[in-house]
Write a protein that holds these residues in place. Structure first.
Motif, PDB file in Angstrom:
ATOM      1  N   VAL A 151       1.351  -1.179  -0.304  1.00  0.00           N
ATOM      2  CA  VAL A 151      -0.152   0.217   0.237  1.00  0.00           C
ATOM      3  C   VAL A 151       0.732   0.889  -0.136  1.00  0.00           C
ATOM      4  CG1 VAL A 151      -2.287   1.533   1.394  1.00  0.00           C
ATOM      5  CG2 VAL A 151      -1.751  -1.417   1.312  1.00  0.00           C
TER       6      VAL A 151
ATOM      7  N   ASN B 162       2.528   4.488   0.152  1.00  0.00           N
ATOM      8  CA  ASN B 162       2.679   5.687   1.287  1.00  0.00           C
ATOM      9  C   ASN B 162       3.921   6.231   1.868  1.00  0.00           C
ATOM     10  OD1 ASN B 162       4.745   4.193   2.583  1.00  0.00           O
ATOM     11  ND2 ASN B 162       3.774   3.126   4.459  1.00  0.00           N
ATOM     12  N   PHE B 163       4.288   7.241   2.285  1.00  0.00           N
ATOM     13  CA  PHE B 163       5.296   8.232   2.577  1.00  0.00           C
ATOM     14  C   PHE B 163       6.297   7.472   2.005  1.00  0.00           C
ATOM     15  CE2 PHE B 163       8.300  11.355   3.936  1.00  0.00           C
ATOM     16  CZ  PHE B 163       7.556  12.247   3.273  1.00  0.00           C
TER      17      PHE B 163
ATOM     18  N   TRP C 266       7.261   4.363   0.990  1.00  0.00           N
ATOM     19  CA  TRP C 266       6.936   3.606  -0.206  1.00  0.00           C
ATOM     20  C   TRP C 266       7.675   4.566  -1.158  1.00  0.00           C
ATOM     21  CZ3 TRP C 266       8.758  -1.147  -0.829  1.00  0.00           C
ATOM     22  CH2 TRP C 266       8.233  -1.685  -0.395  1.00  0.00           C
ATOM     23  N   ASN C 267       6.798   6.004  -1.233  1.00  0.00           N
ATOM     24  CA  ASN C 267       7.111   6.652  -2.468  1.00  0.00           C
ATOM     25  C   ASN C 267       8.885   7.771  -2.392  1.00  0.00           C
ATOM     26  OD1 ASN C 267       4.725   6.809  -3.672  1.00  0.00           O
ATOM     27  ND2 ASN C 267       3.632   8.531  -1.458  1.00  0.00           N
TER      28      ASN C 267
ATOM     29  N   ASN D  95      -4.621   0.753  -3.863  1.00  0.00           N
ATOM     30  CA  ASN D  95      -5.123   1.329  -3.391  1.00  0.00           C
ATOM     31  C   ASN D  95      -5.987   0.975  -2.663  1.00  0.00           C
ATOM     32  OD1 ASN D  95      -7.308   0.966  -5.137  1.00  0.00           O
ATOM     33  ND2 ASN D  95      -6.842   2.640  -6.202  1.00  0.00           N
TER      34      ASN D  95
END
Length: 294
Positions: free
Chosen positions: A148, A150-151, A153-154, A183
């Protein structure tokens, strides 16, 4: 005489912006490495010195490199916008083309790797790094992780994009395509599509952590790579070639080549076109003045 020099400088400016666009695009495109293109254009080592020591190298490098850096940004955003539509309709053909592009780059990469000579350690490095890279890629392909975004992973997405520029041969897609993302609605897509879509649509909620990850990668890794190139040039570059070969193998759309004679011939044609394109680009680039910052 003065007028002629102005025109020449404008021409060099245009060429460097185009080179930057291609490097930026290469950092986003599957199977392509922005770093390999930077090597091809003769700006990889100046870029690494600038990123590793920006304060010290600013005056020496920025005059020659700023058009390339502008082009990199344009290439990132522009190609990400087009990429989703192209891959959705012509995924295997595009991957075959990217394989051809990498094959065409190999002669220039070997030429660059041997610039300061070769020895037994150089080829040991190539083989060892190839084996490690293949092991990592096989594990990533087998695991097929679902995440999922998130900060953090980005941030990883920013790391992968920059790594494609500072580690020639490492394509961002190699790290992101094996990861499936989901998502709130339960839709499943690749993490690669998530990151490139955010760049193309200028989604700043995702772009902010991407930028943080990219900046941290530049700060932490460029100094290490700059040191390796300064002290172990041949071993480092032959290791890079090992990464290129492993990443290229994992980009080949084997199923499309095996789907029949017609499909095989079409995809072989795309490989040949890609190889010819980068061989021609290399030949053209050898006629273009390169930054002299050694």
């Amino acid at each position: 005489m003065e007028k002629k020099e102005t025109k020449m400088n404008l021409g060099q400016l245009f060429v460097r912006v185009i080179q930057g666009i291609l490097i930026g695009a290469g950092a986003v495109l599957p199977g392509v490495s922005g770093g390999v293109l930077a090597v091809l254009f003769g700006v990889y080592k100046p870029l690494m010195r600038f990123f590793a020591h920006p304060a010290r190298e600013l005056k020496n490098c920025i005059r020659l490199l700023w058009p390339i850096l502008v082009g990199v940004v344009v290439g990132y955003i522009g190609i990400a916008k087009l990429l989703a539509a192209v891959l959705e309709r012509y995924e295997t053909q595009a991957l075959a083309l990217f394989v051809g592009l990498t094959i065409g780059i190999m002669p220039s990469l070997f030429r660059e790797a041997g610039e300061k000579g070769r020895n037994q350690k150089s080829f040991i490095s190539l083989g060892a790094v190839f084996a490690v890279a293949m092991g990592i890629l096989i594990a990533a392909r087998v695991l097929q992780l679902t995440i999922v975004p998130n900060f953090l992973w980005n941030m990883f997405g920013g790391f992968a994009l920059v790594l494609s520029m500072i580690a020639p041969g490492m394509s961002a897609s190699v790290l992101m395509l094996p990861l499936n993302a989901t998502n709130a609605s339960g839709d499943v897509f690749t993490f690669y599509e998530h990151i490139t879509g955010a760049i193309g649509n200028l989604d700043f909620a995702v772009l902010l952590p991407i930028g943080v990850g990219a900046l941290l990668t530049l700060v932490l890794l460029t100094k290490a790579i700059d040191w390796l190139l300064s002290t172990h040039y041949s071993v480092t570059f032959h290791g890079i070639i090992g990464i290129v070969i492993a990443a290229t193998i994992f980009t080949i759309p084997f199923a499309a080549f095996g789907a029949g004679v017609g499909s095989c011939l079409i995809h072989v044609a795309f490989v040949v076109v890609g190889a010819i394109a980068t061989l021609a680009l290399d030949k053209f680039n050898q006629k273009v003045e390169k930054p002299e910052l050694e």
